[in-house]
Design a protein around this motif. Structure first.
Motif, short mmCIF file in Angstrom:
data_model
loop_
_atom_site.label_atom_id
_atom_site.label_comp_id
_atom_site.label_asym_id
_atom_site.label_seq_id
_atom_site.Cartn_x
_atom_site.Cartn_y
_atom_site.Cartn_z
N GLN A 194 0.81 -1.22 0.00
CA GLN A 194 0.00 0.00 0.00
C GLN A 194 0.84 1.27 0.00
OE1 GLN A 194 -2.41 -0.38 3.52
NE2 GLN A 194 -3.25 -2.36 2.91
N LEU A 195 2.16 1.12 0.07
CA LEU A 195 3.05 2.27 0.24
C LEU A 195 3.96 2.44 -0.96
CD1 LEU A 195 3.97 1.49 3.94
CD2 LEU A 195 2.50 3.35 3.17
N VAL A 241 5.79 10.28 0.77
CA VAL A 241 5.23 8.95 0.99
C VAL A 241 3.78 8.94 0.49
CG1 VAL A 241 4.61 7.20 2.69
CG2 VAL A 241 6.72 8.51 2.96
N LYS A 243 0.38 6.65 0.40
CA LYS A 243 -0.24 5.52 1.08
C LYS A 243 -1.68 5.35 0.62
CE LYS A 243 -1.32 3.76 5.73
NZ LYS A 243 -1.22 4.04 7.19
N VAL A 256 0.27 8.90 7.71
CA VAL A 256 1.53 8.23 7.39
C VAL A 256 2.34 8.11 8.67
CG1 VAL A 256 3.67 8.35 6.07
CG2 VAL A 256 1.52 9.07 5.01
N ASP A 260 5.30 3.35 8.35
CA ASP A 260 5.08 3.51 6.90
C ASP A 260 6.31 4.12 6.23
OD1 ASP A 260 2.53 2.54 7.25
OD2 ASP A 260 1.64 4.54 7.49
N ARG A 261 6.83 5.16 6.83
CA ARG A 261 7.99 5.83 6.24
C ARG A 261 9.20 4.89 6.21
NH1 ARG A 261 8.01 10.79 5.11
NH2 ARG A 261 6.25 11.19 6.52
N VAL A 264 8.78 2.41 3.32
CA VAL A 264 9.05 3.04 2.02
C VAL A 264 10.56 3.19 1.81
CG1 VAL A 264 8.82 5.18 0.71
CG2 VAL A 264 6.84 4.24 1.90
#
Length: 447
Positions: A194-195, A241, A243, A256, A260-261, A264
């Motif tokens: 998703q990222l 980023v 998402k 985010v 998540d970061r 990525v």
């Protein structure tokens, strides 16, 4: 005839339009909006189809498939021998702007309001800002209003160039966005799927716009990301980023996070490492060919040098492959841990829901016992009523057959004596009709 002109004329709808019709379409059609609305509408629709076809082709000499560059180059590309330049282009662009088919690129990217908001039009925003008195004054001098560019008029003066610039073509943007969402739904459900960052987004969905080398242009990618975020609420962005998320997801899911970061960044590092591995492998193949060619030319020393270099590159490749394996393993571990967090959140939510249901007053032990006792009493009452009804049927149906036989025999004996006295009254049988038949009919009529 130039190659560019040939390409234009081979493009639909040019290829199916006669020269006389093209001459009418290329002329100034601004006054037709009032004098001949049907013809004006038909011309605008033709131009909309033609410009969209130009955008989706390679005639603009750019990688962009969603942005129409309204500039001098476009005017030259649209020039047709015997027809000339399109005098109607300014009118068409302005009209399509008023219909939100074309939107200036800078406005599209910077506006915080959805393009589907009825109050999004710049003219309405300007009308609100400047106020009615000033707006009326601007109408009088033709800057705004029905006969102006901001007001959505098709009247464009020949020297007016305010319609020029880069414009986002909305219909192909909508189609491309739907294709992206469909492809995204088909992917695995891991958090890493998703990222994206901008380069990985361009690569992942580049095939939708058929960009060179499998990549969409950076400008097209920014347009799509902005559309997906603002107008479709399908993604959120934060410092590069991207998402994907559900539009109705909880607030914490529409942010985010640090995780998540980190994912990525890991995905970016893996992509860079994979690129290094590919280049090292290509270098090894190249050195192998060079060494083979040197041996064929009996240049042993040169061949040995190539082989020595290849050995060094192979050792570096082995190191990079090891690093790549470690990065991929780490990413899988991160995604697994992140997935476990989501599972635990689901468990917590399910537990809270179950507890809320079980705490309902109707599910307390005393309430359940009371309800079950009441149900048992109701069933007992229903059983008693059923037995009474069945007993009533038995009283009517269970008549002794012997009693009926005795009564019938008595009636037959009276018939043999010539007359019958019953509740039916006195019956005298005619001479030509059997007495038994007469009595039987009399009984049938009575019943």
């Amino acid at each position: 005839m130039s190659q560019g002109t040939t390409s234009i004329q081979n493009l639909s709808p040019y290829s199916t339009t006669s020269k006389s019709r093209l001459q009418a379409l290329y002329s100034d059609i601004s006054r037709q909006k009032a004098s001949n609305p049907a013809s004006y509408q038909s011309s605008i629709e033709w131009w909309s189809t033609a410009l969209e076809a130009i955008v989706s082709s390679d005639l603009q000499h750019t990688q962009n498939k969603l942005i129409l560059a309204c500039n001098q180059s476009l005017l030259e590309q649209l020039r047709i021998p015997g027809v000339g330049k399109p005098l109607a282009l300014g009118t068409v662009v302005t009209e399509l702007q008023s219909r939100k088919v074309l939107i200036p690129l800078t406005t599209f990217l910077s506006s915080p309001t959805s393009i589907y908001d009825p109050g999004w039009l710049p003219a309405r925003i300007a009308a609100y800002v400047v106020g009615k008195p000033l707006w009326w004054a601007l109408e009088q001098i033709g800057i705004v209003g029905e006969d102006s560019l901001l007001g959505g008029s098709s009247h464009a003066h020949a020297k007016d160039t305010s319609w020029r610039g880069d414009h986002v073509f909305v219909p192909p943007v909508e189609r491309a966005a739907e294709d992206i969402l469909r492809l995204q739904e088909e992917k695995a459900g891991g958090i890493g799927e998703q990222l994206y960052d901008l380069p990985s987004f361009r690569k992942q969905f580049g095939s939708i716009l058929q960009g060179p080398d499998g990549l969409m242009s950076e400008s097209d990618a920014k347009v799509l990301i902005r559309f997906l975020e603002r107008d479709k609420r399908a993604v959120i962005t934060d410092n590069g980023v991207i998402k994907f998320t559900q539009s109705l997801a909880a607030n914490d899911a529409r942010t985010v996070t640090t995780v998540d970061r980190g994912i990525v960044e890991m995905k970016s590092a893996i992509a860079n490492m994979q690129l290094q591995v590919e280049r090292l492998q290509q270098r090894i193949d190249e050195l192998t060919k060079q060494a083979s060619a040197a041996l064929q030319q009996k240049r042993k020393d040169t061949a040995l040098n190539y082989i020595r270099t290849r050995q060094q590159v192979s050792e570096l490749l082995a190191k990079r492959l090891g690093s790549l394996h470690n990065l991929e393993s780490t990413l899988l571990s991160i995604e697994g841990a992140a997935g476990d967090i989501e599972v635990m959140k689901s468990y917590v939510s399910s537990t809270a829901t179950l507890k809320a249901i079980l705490s309902h007053p109707s599910l307390r032990r005393d309430s359940i016992d009371q309800t079950m006792d009441a149900l048992a009493e109701a069933n007992a009452d229903a059983k008693d009523i059923d037995e009474v009804i069945r007993a009533g049927h038995a009283t009517v149906d269970n008549i002794d057959d012997d009693v009926l036989e005795d009564e019938l025999a008595s009636i037959l004996a009276d018939i043999a004596n010539g007359e019958v006295e019953t509740k039916l009254g006195k019956v005298n049988a005619p001479a030509n009709i059997p007495i038994v038949q007469t009595v039987t009919e009399k009984i049938a009529i009575s019943t």
